[in-house]
Design an enzyme around this catalytic site. Structure first.
Site, PDB file in Angstrom:
ATOM      1  N   ASP A  82       0.851  -1.199   0.000  1.00 55.61           N
ATOM      2  CA  ASP A  82       0.000   0.000   0.000  1.00 55.61           C
ATOM      3  C   ASP A  82       0.887   1.250   0.000  1.00 55.61           C
ATOM      4  O   ASP A  82       1.802   1.361   0.829  1.00 55.61           O
ATOM      5  CB  ASP A  82      -0.877  -0.055   1.265  1.00 55.61           C
ATOM      6  CG  ASP A  82      -1.992   0.971   1.247  1.00 55.61           C
ATOM      7  OD1 ASP A  82      -2.402   1.405   0.147  1.00 55.61           O
ATOM      8  OD2 ASP A  82      -2.484   1.320   2.350  1.00 55.61           O
ATOM      9  N   HIS A 178      -8.077   9.922   3.626  1.00 54.25           N
ATOM     10  CA  HIS A 178      -7.630   8.885   4.567  1.00 54.25           C
ATOM     11  C   HIS A 178      -7.908   9.271   6.023  1.00 54.25           C
ATOM     12  O   HIS A 178      -7.755  10.433   6.392  1.00 54.25           O
ATOM     13  CB  HIS A 178      -6.128   8.655   4.429  1.00 54.25           C
ATOM     14  CG  HIS A 178      -5.701   8.117   3.091  1.00 54.25           C
ATOM     15  ND1 HIS A 178      -5.216   8.914   2.096  1.00 54.25           N
ATOM     16  CD2 HIS A 178      -5.703   6.856   2.599  1.00 54.25           C
ATOM     17  CE1 HIS A 178      -4.909   8.170   1.035  1.00 54.25           C
ATOM     18  NE2 HIS A 178      -5.198   6.911   1.313  1.00 54.25           N
ATOM     19  N   GLY A 179      -8.255   8.288   6.824  1.00 56.41           N
ATOM     20  CA  GLY A 179      -8.344   8.492   8.271  1.00 56.41           C
ATOM     21  C   GLY A 179      -9.729   8.903   8.743  1.00 56.41           C
ATOM     22  O   GLY A 179     -10.718   8.733   8.031  1.00 56.41           O
ATOM     23  N   SER A 211     -12.781   4.303   4.813  1.00 57.29           N
ATOM     24  CA  SER A 211     -13.372   4.415   6.154  1.00 57.29           C
ATOM     25  C   SER A 211     -14.216   5.670   6.303  1.00 57.29           C
ATOM     26  O   SER A 211     -13.843   6.737   5.795  1.00 57.29           O
ATOM     27  CB  SER A 211     -12.266   4.447   7.211  1.00 57.29           C
ATOM     28  OG  SER A 211     -11.560   3.237   7.195  1.00 57.29           O
ATOM     29  N   THR A 233      -8.657   2.451   8.696  1.00 58.10           N
ATOM     30  CA  THR A 233      -9.103   3.039   9.969  1.00 58.10           C
ATOM     31  C   THR A 233     -10.314   2.305  10.555  1.00 58.10           C
ATOM     32  O   THR A 233     -10.335   1.989  11.752  1.00 58.10           O
ATOM     33  CB  THR A 233      -9.457   4.524   9.734  1.00 58.10           C
ATOM     34  OG1 THR A 233      -8.319   5.162   9.139  1.00 58.10           O
ATOM     35  CG2 THR A 233      -9.803   5.224  11.029  1.00 58.10           C
TER      36      THR A 233
END
Ligand code: 13P
Length: 294
Positions: A82, A178-179, A211, A233
């Protein structure tokens, strides 16, 4: 079966579903993810990045273990690097035995992203390993990058990028990040752009930052042509929530049992997600049509 990602995502692209790619950082996570896929007759992608490698998931231990789990599974399993940040990281992943590598040069100028991605395709394809690259940039939810449409993937550039690099799958920026998003916040995805990208490229497209995106967004993204969804996440949260609940209910729970609790929670989370994105029952013989003459 241990397979590369091209095989797995070309099928998903042909049949209109998405495959989950779960960042898995230890034996328990990898096993939970692969078992969930097996029980639902679904293809699956296990992945981790260089930060996770340096903290917990060293490939010298992780790769042989995941390959062994994959080989004995009755569904196709891919192991993906990744967000490979450099040529060195990608070459090392090829050396360790990953079956797909992602090069992330998405923060660099277009020409440099093309040059590096092309080089990785040359190296990886020579070894039968497939390649994902990213164009546009999927940033961080904490920075509000999901709203920055200047980072979204440009359709004409994507056409040129794919033609010049030969990548097998393209990660696109369409409004995820992301996150963790702020509590209660659901990102707004640019489905029009996704439709244009799919119509132009007709190839496997990848959604990073799966996520917290909300079920409706994820369903629509799959219907619009996303074939791989990266989730990290939320998979960690599934384990953390279950461990906290277990310790509240039974404060004396020991290490062995808390790890089993985490593994079971991840497995349930992955099974629910597989059903959401429609990769279940892709590798199954119908009971009524098993060809048996007995
Ligand atoms: P999330 O942690 O937001 O699910 O993102 C995971 C990811 O995209 C890994 O590449």
């Amino acid at each position: 079966m241990y397979v590369n990602m091209k095989y797995l995502l070309d099928n998903a692209n042909r049949d209109g579903y998405a495959v989950m790619a779960v960042n898995s950082v230890n034996m328990e996570m990898a096993r939970a993810v692969i078992e969930a896929a097996e029980e639902l007759h679904s293809p699956i992608i296990v992945q981790f990045g260089v930060g996770q490698m340096s903290k917990l998931a060293h490939p010298s231990e992780m790769v042989p273990m995941i390959k062994a789990m994959a080989e004995r599974a009755s569904v196709p399993v891919c192991l993906n690097l990744d967000h490979g940040p450099s040529l060195e990281a990608v070459v090392e992943a090829i050396h360790w035995g990953f079956s797909n590598v992602m090069l992330d040069a998405s923060s660099l100028p277009f020409e440099e992203n093309v040059r590096r991605s092309r080089m990785v395709v040359d190296l990886a394809h020579a070894k039968g390993i497939s390649v994902e690259a990213e164009l546009g940039h999927v940033g961080q939810a904490a920075d509000g990058d999901d709203n920055r449409d200047d980072l979204y993937t440009n359709v004409a550039q994507a056409r040129e990028f794919v033609d010049r690099t030969g990548v097998d799958a393209l990660a696109v920026a369409i409004g995820t990040a992301h996150g963790n998003y702020p509590k209660g916040y659901v990102p707004k995805l640019d489905f029009q752009r996704l439709a244009e990208l799919k119509a132009e490229l007709k190839m496997p497209l990848v959604l990073h930052g799966g996520s917290g995106s909300g079920e409706e967004n994820i369903r629509k993204a799959v219907a619009g042509g996303i074939n791989k969804i990266n989730v990290c996440t939320d998979a960690f949260h599934a384990a953390e929530d279950a461990m906290k609940a277990k310790w509240e209910e039974a404060p004396g729970t020991d290490y062995l049992n808390i790890m089993m609790t985490a593994e079971a929670a991840i497995k349930k989370f992955v099974k629910d997600y597989i059903r959401l994105i429609g990769s279940n029952d892709r590798y199954i013989f119908e009971a009524a049509d098993n060809g048996s003459k007995e």
